[in-house]
Design a protein around this motif. Structure first.
Motif, short mmCIF file in Angstrom:
data_model
loop_
_atom_site.label_atom_id
_atom_site.label_comp_id
_atom_site.label_asym_id
_atom_site.label_seq_id
_atom_site.Cartn_x
_atom_site.Cartn_y
_atom_site.Cartn_z
N GLU A 289 -59.03 119.06 28.73
CA GLU A 289 -58.05 118.98 29.83
C GLU A 289 -58.32 117.82 30.79
O GLU A 289 -57.50 117.57 31.67
CB GLU A 289 -57.99 120.30 30.61
N ASP A 290 -59.43 117.14 30.61
CA ASP A 290 -59.69 115.93 31.40
C ASP A 290 -58.99 114.71 30.80
O ASP A 290 -58.99 113.64 31.41
CB ASP A 290 -61.18 115.65 31.47
N THR A 291 -58.41 114.86 29.63
CA THR A 291 -57.71 113.76 28.99
C THR A 291 -56.56 113.29 29.87
O THR A 291 -55.71 114.08 30.28
CB THR A 291 -57.16 114.20 27.62
N ALA A 292 -56.56 112.00 30.17
CA ALA A 292 -55.54 111.43 31.06
C ALA A 292 -55.77 109.92 31.17
O ALA A 292 -56.79 109.40 30.71
CB ALA A 292 -55.63 112.06 32.44
N VAL A 293 -54.81 109.27 31.78
CA VAL A 293 -55.03 107.89 32.22
C VAL A 293 -55.60 107.96 33.62
O VAL A 293 -55.02 108.61 34.50
CB VAL A 293 -53.73 107.07 32.20
N TYR A 294 -56.72 107.32 33.82
CA TYR A 294 -57.40 107.33 35.11
C TYR A 294 -57.12 106.03 35.84
O TYR A 294 -57.29 104.94 35.28
CB TYR A 294 -58.90 107.54 34.92
N TYR A 295 -56.72 106.16 37.10
CA TYR A 295 -56.40 105.01 37.93
C TYR A 295 -57.36 104.95 39.11
O TYR A 295 -57.60 105.96 39.78
CB TYR A 295 -54.98 105.12 38.48
#
Length: 120
Positions: free
Chosen positions: A87-93
């Motif tokens: 659930e940490d999968t994401a694009v991080y900005y």
């Protein structure tokens, strides 16, 4: 001011990654740095923030697993991510707020995003 983020990638659940974001250009002072993340169809979510005084704040879902830090001399912010979950999968900005010159107003700056994928 430009922000360059790096460190994303593919990792298995339980693994670790370290994100970095460096600001370049004319910078007088950075007051606030942080990391946000976004998945398709969802709003961008605040993950962690750190002030110039090194006060930190985290979203509840990453507390105890992620650590934000900064190197003010290098205008760089880091995000150490441990015990990663799918659930940490994401694009991080990365995000910074500061001044380019002493007598100008503060502005917001964003990095280009780096993809973190956590496989189960």
């Amino acid at each position: 001011v430009q922000l360059q983020a790096s460190g994303g990638g593919l990792v298995q659940a339980g693994g670790s990654l370290r994100l970095s974001c460096a600001a370049s250009g004319n910078i007088f002072r950075l007051d606030y740095m942080g990391w946000y993340r976004q998945t398709p169809g969802k709003q961008r979510e605040l993950v962690a923030t750190i002030t110039s005084g090194e006060n930190t704040n985290y979203v509840d879902s990453v507390k105890g697993r992620f650590t934000i830090s900064s190197d003010n001399a290098k205008n760089t912010v880091y995000l150490q991510m441990n015990s990663l979950k799918p659930e940490d999968t994401a694009v991080y900005y990365c995000y910074m707020r500061g001044k380019r010159f002493r007598y100008t107003a503060s502005s917001d700056y964003w990095g280009q995003g780096t993809l973190v994928t956590v496989s189960s």
